[in-house]
Design an enzyme around this catalytic site. Structure first.
Site, PDB file in Angstrom:
ATOM      1  N   SER A 260       0.830  -1.126  -0.061  1.00 29.43           N
ATOM      2  CA  SER A 260       0.042  -0.167   0.027  1.00 29.43           C
ATOM      3  C   SER A 260       1.049   1.273   0.080  1.00 29.43           C
ATOM      4  O   SER A 260       1.591   1.448  -0.928  1.00 29.43           O
ATOM      5  CB  SER A 260      -0.930  -0.063   1.229  1.00 29.43           C
ATOM      6  OG  SER A 260      -1.747   0.870   1.112  1.00 29.43           O
ATOM      7  N   ASP A 356      -9.016   0.289  -7.540  1.00 26.64           N
ATOM      8  CA  ASP A 356      -8.662   0.818  -6.092  1.00 26.64           C
ATOM      9  C   ASP A 356      -9.076   2.233  -5.859  1.00 26.64           C
ATOM     10  O   ASP A 356      -8.911   3.005  -7.008  1.00 26.64           O
ATOM     11  CB  ASP A 356      -6.883   0.795  -6.502  1.00 26.64           C
ATOM     12  CG  ASP A 356      -6.196   1.146  -5.047  1.00 26.64           C
ATOM     13  OD1 ASP A 356      -6.941   1.390  -3.920  1.00 26.64           O
ATOM     14  OD2 ASP A 356      -5.164   0.875  -4.904  1.00 26.64           O
ATOM     15  N   HIS A 384      -8.364  -2.050  -3.688  1.00 27.40           N
ATOM     16  CA  HIS A 384      -7.076  -1.861  -3.193  1.00 27.40           C
ATOM     17  C   HIS A 384      -6.440  -2.985  -3.154  1.00 27.40           C
ATOM     18  O   HIS A 384      -6.562  -3.950  -2.299  1.00 27.40           O
ATOM     19  CB  HIS A 384      -7.058  -1.107  -2.032  1.00 27.40           C
ATOM     20  CG  HIS A 384      -5.858  -0.658  -1.622  1.00 27.40           C
ATOM     21  ND1 HIS A 384      -4.846   0.094  -2.285  1.00 27.40           N
ATOM     22  CD2 HIS A 384      -5.345  -0.813  -0.219  1.00 27.40           C
ATOM     23  CE1 HIS A 384      -3.692   0.499  -1.498  1.00 27.40           C
ATOM     24  NE2 HIS A 384      -4.068  -0.341  -0.509  1.00 27.40           N
TER      25      HIS A 384
END
Length: 421
Positions: A260, A356, A384
């Site tokens: 991330s 995402d 995501h």
């Protein structure tokens, strides 16, 4: 933006408000409860039996945004303290190391959600401290123990930096100067720190790989000045100096995997330290458009559980000054605007879900259009990080890169929490 008409690929989603933002009850029922039952992010090491009573108390209080983060955090403390007490009894009186480890780690999971998404209030900072204590105790007693290492950050340190990069480290017992192990360096994300991403150690240990888990600047205990876009480069220079001193590590087989927001840092490190890494994986990261004011304005209401834009504002050193963050962040931190993407680059794999809503997939198109050619795999129709398909893609890529005979399904079976006690 990369979509036709100078738009984001998910342009139509911007301006919508996801159902889970209505209240904590909605978050739990629409998003978090199934994940907790499975024992996966963000509930690594957790148990639904521990969380449900806490959730019931939060729901009874009617907590919703704007959250009082101290009130929120305090709801988790009694149950976490009970688990720590049980863990100590198991360790000191029952001499049951397996039970003690599980209970300590279950307590750390409660403290983790207490300080989620970032320790921005006094009681959330207490939760972060107590969570580290519980995680360290549990990992010390675990099957593949992790120890905390203190990586000196002095030679490369700059203004505003701290002096130590803490990390959780596992070196397989089989590793030695004559039998060196590959090393997987994990960069954690905006909210998942070393106390949680330590969960990946078991899969790598089974393959004879060492694991080092560290936070990124502006999160956890990373010493890099959060407001300085070049502080990660300095910290990673210190990290690689430390790695070079480890006799049991194969210096030619060091891989970085960023999760991330950590993926943003992984894209950067692939360009700033290409000679130190056999390969780099950026999972669900960003590069440029993640800092667009339009994106940041919308992000608080989309996929992320809480206030993503404001949490990023805190991470990048702007505190609560969201308007200034929106004005300055792209020019200051963009990997395109600052020329990072046009530098020499290590072998780099970009993986994310096409839908995402945390970091726009547009940024990975941008990465592919600049600098040296890179590798990419986009998971269609998934948000995501493209989970869980992305994990299998990445593991198979790393297995091939390191020439190790891994089984991705067997590896992934080590990730979910499976409470026994």
């Amino acid at each position: 933006m990369a979509a036709p008409g100078n738009k984001f690929f998910i342009q139509e989603k911007l301006g919508q408000i996801a159902a889970h933002h209505e209240s904590f009850k909605a978050l739990w029922e629409t998003k978090w409860k199934p994940l907790c039952e499975m024992g996966v992010y963000p509930f690594m090491f957790g148990a639904i039996a521990d969380f449900q009573p806490v959730v019931d108390s939060i729901v009874a209080k009617g907590l919703k945004r704007p959250y009082d983060w101290d009130e929120y955090a305090l709801c988790f403390f009694p149950k976490a303290e009970q688990l720590v007490a049980r863990a100590r009894a198991a360790e000191e009186e029952e001499r049951n190391q397996e039970k003690a480890s599980e209970l300590y780690l279950r307590a750390s999971a409660l403290y983790r959600i207490a300080r989620f998404p970032a320790p921005r209030s006094p009681q959330q900072r207490v939760a972060w401290t107590k969570g580290k204590e519980a995680a360290a105790a549990g990992l010390r007693l675990a099957q593949n123990p992790m120890v905390q290492v203190e990586i000196p950050h002095s030679v490369h340190a700059g203004p505003g930096d701290g002096s130590v990069l803490p990390g959780y480290y596992h070196l397989p017992a089989s590793a030695s100067g004559s039998h060196k192990a590959p090393l997987i360096v994990i960069f954690t994300g905006l909210d998942g720190y070393r106390t949680e991403l330590a969960v990946w150690r078991n899969g790598w240990a089974a393959l004879g790989c060492a694991t080092l888990v560290v936070e990124i600047p502006g999160t956890g205990d990373n010493p890099g000045a959060p407001e300085d876009p070049e502080s990660p480069d300095r910290v990673w220079s210190s990290l690689f100096d430390w790695v070079a001193e480890q006799d049991g590590i194969d210096q030619e087989r060091v891989v970085n995997w960023g999760f991330s927001t950590g993926g943003y840092c992984s894209i950067r490190v692939a360009h700033t330290h290409p000679d130190k890494l056999r390969g780099v994986v950026a999972l669900g990261g960003g590069a440029h458009h993640m800092f667009d004011p339009e994106w940041l304005d919308a992000a608080d209401d989309l996929e992320y559980p809480f206030d993503l834009g404001h949490t990023l504002c805190h991470k990048f050193g702007y505190g609560d000054d969201f308007e200034r963050f929106k004005r300055e962040a792209r020019d200051k931190f963009s990997l395109l605007s600052t020329g990072i993407l046009n530098k020499p680059c290590a072998r780099l794999l970009l993986v994310n879900g096409t839908e995402d809503e945390i970091f726009p997939i547009d940024d990975y198109y941008l990465c592919l259009q600049h600098g040296v050619p890179k590798e990419a795999r986009f998971v269609p129709g998934i948000k995501h990080m493209g989970e869980p398909a992305s994990f299998f893609i990445i593991l198979q890529w790393i297995f091939k890169l390191l020439d190790i005979p891994g089984d991705a399904a067997k590896f992934m079976s080590t990730i979910p929490s499976k409470p026994k006690y």
